[in-house]
Design an enzyme around this catalytic site. Structure first.
Site, PDB file in Angstrom:
ATOM      1  N   GLU A 181      -0.845   0.381   5.333  1.00 59.79           N
ATOM      2  CA  GLU A 181      -0.555  -0.863   4.270  1.00 59.79           C
ATOM      3  C   GLU A 181       0.719  -1.287   4.444  1.00 59.79           C
ATOM      4  OE1 GLU A 181      -1.495   0.999   0.345  1.00 59.79           O
ATOM      5  OE2 GLU A 181      -3.470   1.046   0.638  1.00 59.79           O
ATOM      6  N   GLU A 379      -9.371   4.033   3.336  1.00 59.95           N
ATOM      7  CA  GLU A 379      -9.232   4.633   1.950  1.00 59.95           C
ATOM      8  C   GLU A 379     -10.041   3.863   0.839  1.00 59.95           C
ATOM      9  OE1 GLU A 379      -5.032   4.865   0.413  1.00 59.95           O
ATOM     10  OE2 GLU A 379      -4.357   5.269   2.503  1.00 59.95           O
TER      11      GLU A 379
END
Ligand code: BGP
Length: 475
Positions: A181, A379
């Protein structure tokens, strides 16, 4: 109906049989700073989370800091047994840069080398494919002092770290990621003050984003030389930007939100180029980064082999209700307002909307606009506060809400796969309840409960269900 059941008052998907392709990866994800513990100076040099917690502990929920992460360093062998008990054939974690190279210009820390080799080897021995990430928000403190991702020198030291990790572990780890991320350390560290160094500095944020994309491409270049039989990707949190309506102003708002939130890293990572419209906006606001000769060729030539996609929530936007203040520090919301759609399903503990269909939309976007590259859900998960209220008579946490959450997301994912998207697996966040940055242990995400006092692990109902899911390759 009680609190958590309300999440599911409006199920979007009717129960149907859902199956996945043979060899599908069912696993979970965590990160070094959130799970290892052993943060003492005898084990590793401080990273920015250690530094920040020392400076401002009151910003962390319950004043619990990273040194209280869930002791994977100490208990990795029995934790890996639990991976198998919960049916997982794969697992993502990260290497801690400041553990492996306490001096970023020095030699690897022998204790770290031993630990990571032992953990990755053990995973392989029990049939769990390790997916290993190099950077999960944990900049070494000494490098933050030298400018962090604003500094070109740090890009070079990250490349050195990546080369070191590939050389040390490339024989046992074949699936890698360069970053987790990356938009998060850009936004939270340089615009919104949720990550150290807590700056509000748009110009620095663009430089940081650019250096991160460059560092990723450099690592990919080196990886292909050092581990030619492996695959390397990047983990991006994709938050599809949905417009409030078909009104052209709302559509334009969503289009620009998409440029910043998703395409800013997706395009260079997969296509090797930046979207010209995004560059135009950055230039118009006087935020262009410093770029050196050959950089763009490196980004163009060294794209990812596959993509990790973290998905939690959509981004709903609408046209701005008022004109932006031209003197305020630039934020992407210069171009849109965040839209709170009436009736949206919320996870009230995390404040995130639950919208499983977005996984299907992501699958189709990757298929149609990103060359149908191989990808994995790296995720997805649900953080819930006060889970002890759901403890059953046998002492197990009865987290049916988590099972429903996973089922709904997998149902939409399977539709995307049926329509040709090349998703190879699903990694739940997370395996064992873990330390979550500023939220510390407020919300629990695990298939396995962690007793904070005793460090005892207990498989939740969802952990048992996950095993069946993996055994049946569906539900
Ligand atoms: C992702 C991060 C993870 C994890 C997760 C849950 O963005 O990659 O590290 O923390 O979100 O979010 P949180 O811990 O903030 O509840």
């Amino acid at each position: 109906m009680c609190g958590i059941d309300l999440f599911f008052k409006k199920k979007e998907v009717v129960e149907m049989e859902v199956t996945f392709p043979k060899g599908f990866y069912f696993g979970s994800a965590t990160s070094a700073p959130q799970s290892e513990g052993a943060h003492g100076i005898e084990h590793k040099a401080p990273d920015i989370w250690d530094l920040w917690f020392e400076q401002e502990p009151y910003k962390f929920h319950g004043q619990v800091g990273p040194q209280d992460a869930s002791t994977f360093f100490e208990h990795f062998e029995s934790d890996i047994d639990l991976l198998r008990e919960t049916g997982q054939n794969s697992f993502r974690t990260s290497i801690s840069w400041s553990r492996l190279l306490p001096d970023p210009e020095g030699e690897p820390n022998p204790e770290a080398v031993e630990f990571y080799r032992a953990a990755f080897t053990r995973m392989r021995e029990v049939g769990v494919e390790p997916f290993v990430n190099l950077f999960h928000f944990d900049m070494p403190a000494s490098l933050q002092e030298r400018g962090g991702w604003e500094s070109r020198e740090v890009v070079a030291l990250y490349e050195r770290y990546a080369q070191t990790a590939f050389t040390l572990f490339g024989d046992i780890v074949k699936r890698w990621y360069t970053f987790n991320e990356p938009i998060v350390h850009v936004e939270c560290g340089y615009l919104q003050q949720y990550h150290y160094p807590c700056k509000v500095d748009p110009k620095a944020s663009v430089q940081v984003a650019y250096h991160t994309a460059l560092a990723s491409a450099l690592a990919i270049r080196d990886f292909h030389e050092i581990v030619p039989d492996g695959k390397i990707g990047i983990v991006l949190n994709l938050t599809p930007a949905y417009p409030r309506s078909d009104n052209p102003a709302d559509l334009k708002a969503a289009h620009i939100a998409e440029l910043f939130a998703n395409k800013s890293f997706l395009d260079p990572a997969v296509k090797g180029v930046y979207d010209p419209e995004l560059i135009g906006i950055i230039r118009e606001h006087g935020l262009m980064p410093h770029v050196e000769a050959d950089d763009l060729a490196v980004i163009r030539e060294h794209t990812v082999d596959y993509l990790g996609v973290n998905y939690y929530q959509p981004l709903r936007v609408c046209a701005r209700a008022s004109l932006p203040n031209p003197e305020a520090p630039f934020m992407p919301t210069y171009y849109y307002d965040v839209y709170e759609m009436p009736g949206r399903r919320m996870n009230p503990y995390r404040g995130w909307e639950i919208y499983p269909k977005a996984l299907y939309d992501i699958a189709i976007n990757i298929r149609d606009n990103y060359g149908n590259i191989e990808w994995i859900v790296s995720e997805n998960g649900m953080g819930v506060e006060g889970e002890e209220a759901y403890r059953g008579p046998d002492g197990t946490i009865q987290d049916d809400y988590r099972i429903d959450f996973i089922k709904e997301h997998l149902t939409w994912l399977s539709r995307g796969i049926a329509e040709g998207s090349r998703c190879i697996g699903y990694h739940l966040w997370t395996f064992i309840d873990c330390w979550s940055w500023l939220n510390a242990y407020k919300n629990r995400y695990g298939l396995v409960e962690l007793d904070l006092d005793t460090q005892e692990r207990r498989i939740k109902k969802s952990g048992r269900w996950y095993r069946e899911l993996a055994q049946n390759n569906g539900f």
